[in-house]
Scaffold this active site. Structure first.
Site, PDB file in Angstrom:
ATOM      1  N   TYR A 150      66.724 -77.628 -13.502  1.00  0.00           N
ATOM      2  CA  TYR A 150      65.301 -77.655 -13.157  1.00  0.00           C
ATOM      3  C   TYR A 150      64.447 -77.118 -14.299  1.00  0.00           C
ATOM      4  CZ  TYR A 150      60.879 -76.965 -10.830  1.00  0.00           C
ATOM      5  OH  TYR A 150      59.542 -77.029 -10.511  1.00  0.00           O
ATOM      6  N   ASP A 193      50.677 -82.102  -5.927  1.00  0.00           N
ATOM      7  CA  ASP A 193      50.675 -81.871  -7.368  1.00  0.00           C
ATOM      8  C   ASP A 193      49.905 -82.861  -8.241  1.00  0.00           C
ATOM      9  OD1 ASP A 193      52.607 -80.398  -6.018  1.00  0.00           O
ATOM     10  OD2 ASP A 193      54.031 -80.435  -7.669  1.00  0.00           O
ATOM     11  N   ARG A 208      56.896 -90.433 -10.903  1.00  0.00           N
ATOM     12  CA  ARG A 208      56.590 -89.058 -11.294  1.00  0.00           C
ATOM     13  C   ARG A 208      55.336 -89.011 -12.174  1.00  0.00           C
ATOM     14  NH1 ARG A 208      58.856 -85.103  -8.540  1.00  0.00           N
ATOM     15  NH2 ARG A 208      58.290 -83.791 -10.310  1.00  0.00           N
ATOM     16  N   TRP A 225      51.809 -88.315  -4.891  1.00  0.00           N
ATOM     17  CA  TRP A 225      50.525 -87.819  -4.380  1.00  0.00           C
ATOM     18  C   TRP A 225      49.316 -88.674  -4.728  1.00  0.00           C
ATOM     19  CZ3 TRP A 225      50.856 -84.583  -0.528  1.00  0.00           C
ATOM     20  CH2 TRP A 225      51.953 -83.703  -0.464  1.00  0.00           C
ATOM     21  N   GLU A 264      61.745 -88.202   0.031  1.00  0.00           N
ATOM     22  CA  GLU A 264      60.726 -87.175  -0.239  1.00  0.00           C
ATOM     23  C   GLU A 264      59.350 -87.682   0.209  1.00  0.00           C
ATOM     24  OE1 GLU A 264      60.543 -86.106  -4.367  1.00  0.00           O
ATOM     25  OE2 GLU A 264      59.011 -84.575  -4.064  1.00  0.00           O
TER      26      GLU A 264
HETATM   27  C1  GLC Z   1      56.781 -81.255  -5.180  1.00  0.00           C
HETATM   28  C2  GLC Z   1      55.648 -81.329  -4.149  1.00  0.00           C
HETATM   29  C3  GLC Z   1      55.473 -79.971  -3.502  1.00  0.00           C
HETATM   30  C4  GLC Z   1      56.800 -79.522  -2.907  1.00  0.00           C
HETATM   31  C5  GLC Z   1      57.931 -79.577  -3.932  1.00  0.00           C
HETATM   32  C6  GLC Z   1      59.306 -79.356  -3.315  1.00  0.00           C
HETATM   33  O1  GLC Z   1      56.469 -80.390  -6.208  1.00  0.00           O
HETATM   34  O2  GLC Z   1      54.475 -81.759  -4.736  1.00  0.00           O
HETATM   35  O3  GLC Z   1      54.489 -80.023  -2.511  1.00  0.00           O
HETATM   36  O4  GLC Z   1      56.685 -78.250  -2.386  1.00  0.00           O
HETATM   37  O5  GLC Z   1      57.951 -80.838  -4.548  1.00  0.00           O
HETATM   38  O6  GLC Z   1      59.533 -80.279  -2.297  1.00  0.00           O
END
Ligand code: GLC
Length: 428
Positions: A81, A163, A196, A350, A393
């Site tokens: 990460y 985000d 992304r 988003w 997701e």
């Molecule tokens: C992304 C999303 C965020 C979430 C994270 C883990 O960063 O935008 O809202 O908490 O992923 O799922």
């Protein structure tokens, strides 16, 4: 079908359980995330109340002395990460954490957990976490409302939890990236880069992070110096809702001397909502506190007004009109951004996709205010896209395809707690 999906959802939560805390998904997000954990707790509560409490209690282990609850807790180092603990450099104890927060949904979930059982142990757990919730909410209201507008501001797009929203494009365009050191992204090695954020956005995310780091993550200094300071309608409404739930918790636990402070927060926030109103598009939007520029699009945050308990009749009428207009354009509700706005992209992070957790909050507010038709549309659409594409997701509102990470914890949790049609069967 639903029973199989229920079983899969259970399996995902089990698979992503690291022993007391749950990661969002393997690979892409290998740590404990703030609001993910809270939604996961709501999922756990459908079959294991103790485990649900543990998830939230463990989240609060990462709380800072100033009250902030960070957006990521790095309980172990995972090189898959980026940006990890060595980049954030927060010096948090007992675990390294990121230096920013995330939407404060926890008090709402704690109220749910408290109400799920009348046992003394249950009340005791709520009593222990109550002062921590107070400290976190106080942090938002004291540090993140620098202009005293009654709203909550974020210092980084990641803090919004949404985000890559098009609303961040204008404020982030002013961020100077000339001092960003070399770095290597990891997210695009886990999922398709098309889903992304783009490189120039990522450079700006890193530039803002570096400013926070240079401030030693001092809450007041970060707000004074960050190049990105934006009042966020979603955080503001989630916090307002959470304050209402905190007040109920205080009442239930007999913590009467705490009530006046919470009531004052609620009053201040209710007044503050008008600051976020964009009368041209008739919706609550972001406001860039550095320039005064308002967001120009209807994001899914607009539909959180009933959840937050705000909005005079005309506000609710505009929200309903936007909902019905967008429902004509999108196959599935609720897109994170208006499909008629030029910033809309149906599969990019988003900028259009549906998030099951946001749908859950939207539908909850709609149900509570008696709008059962729209609420049921949101639930049924969420169930359909999960049935079609699994526990992704996020999902395209146009064709329902899943995107981003797979076997996602909060999607599974929200399925169990709300979207699954077997809940109706159980209730019948
Ligand atoms: C992304 C999303 C965020 C979430 C994270 C883990 O960063 O935008 O809202 O908490 O992923 O799922």
């Amino acid at each position: 079908m639903s029973a199989t999906l229920d079983a899969q959802a259970h399996a995902i939560l089990k698979e992503n359980d690291e022993g007391g805390y749950t990661i969002p998904t393997k690979g892409l997000y290998p740590y404990q995330w703030n609001w993910d954990s809270v939604f996961v707790a709501i999922g756990f509560a459908t079959f294991d109340l103790n485990r649900a409490w543990l998830e939230i209690e463990n989240l609060f282990e990462g709380q800072w002395d100033d009250g902030m609850v960070p957006h990521i807790i790095f309980r172990k180092n995972d090189p898959s990460y980026f940006p990890g603990p060595s980049v954030w450099q927060t010096k948090a104890e007992p675990f390294p954490t990121s230096g920013i927060s995330q939407p404060p949904v926890a008090a709402t979930a704690v109220r749910d957990l408290l109400e799920a059982s009348s046992s003394a142990d249950n009340a005791e757990r709520a009593r222990k976490i109550f002062p921590k919730l107070m400290a976190w909410h106080r942090w938002w209201l004291s540090y993140r409302d620098p202009q005293n507008t009654g709203t909550a501001a974020i210092v980084h797009p990641w803090e919004s939890g949404r985000d890559n929203l098009p609303d961040w494009d204008e404020p982030i365009s002013h961020v100077d990236t000339s001092n960003v050191p070399e770095y290597t992204r990891k997210d695009t090695t886990h999922v398709d880069p098309e889903m992304r954020p783009q490189k120039e956005d990522y450079d700006r995310y890193m530039a803002i992070l570096c400013v926070g780091r240079d401030c030693g993550w001092d809450a007041a200094e970060v707000v004074a110096k960050t190049p990105f300071l934006v009042a966020d309608p979603a955080i503001t409404m989630i916090l307002l809702r959470a304050n209402r739930d905190l007040l109920v918790i205080a009442e239930k636990l007999g913590l009467n001397d705490q009530k006046a402070e919470i009531e004052a927060w609620i009053a201040r926030q209710e007044k503050g909502m008008s600051f976020l109103w964009n009368d041209e598009i008739k919706a609550y939007v972001t406001v860039n506190l550095r320039t005064g520029v308002k967001g120009t699009g209807v994001s899914s945050a607009s539909f959180l007004a009933p959840y937050a308990g705000v909005g005079e009749k005309d506000v609710i009428a505009s929200m309903q009109a936007h909902f019905d207009r967008i429902a004509e354009k999108a196959t599935y509700m609720v897109p994170s951004y208006d499909p008629e706005h030029p910033g809309f992209e149906h599969r990019r992070y988003w900028r259009g996709p549906i998030w099951a957790v946001v749908n859950y909050m939207i539908a909850r507010g709609l149900t509570e205010t008696g709008d059962h038709i729209r609420s049921e549309k949101v639930r049924a659409d969420t169930a359909k896209i999960i049935e079609q594409s699994g526990f992704a997701e996020y999902f395209s509102p146009i064709d329902g395809t899943g995107a981003g990470g797979k076997a996602f914890s909060w999607t599974a949790a929200v399925w169990l707690a709300w979207a699954t049609p077997t809940l109706e069967a159980k209730a019948a």
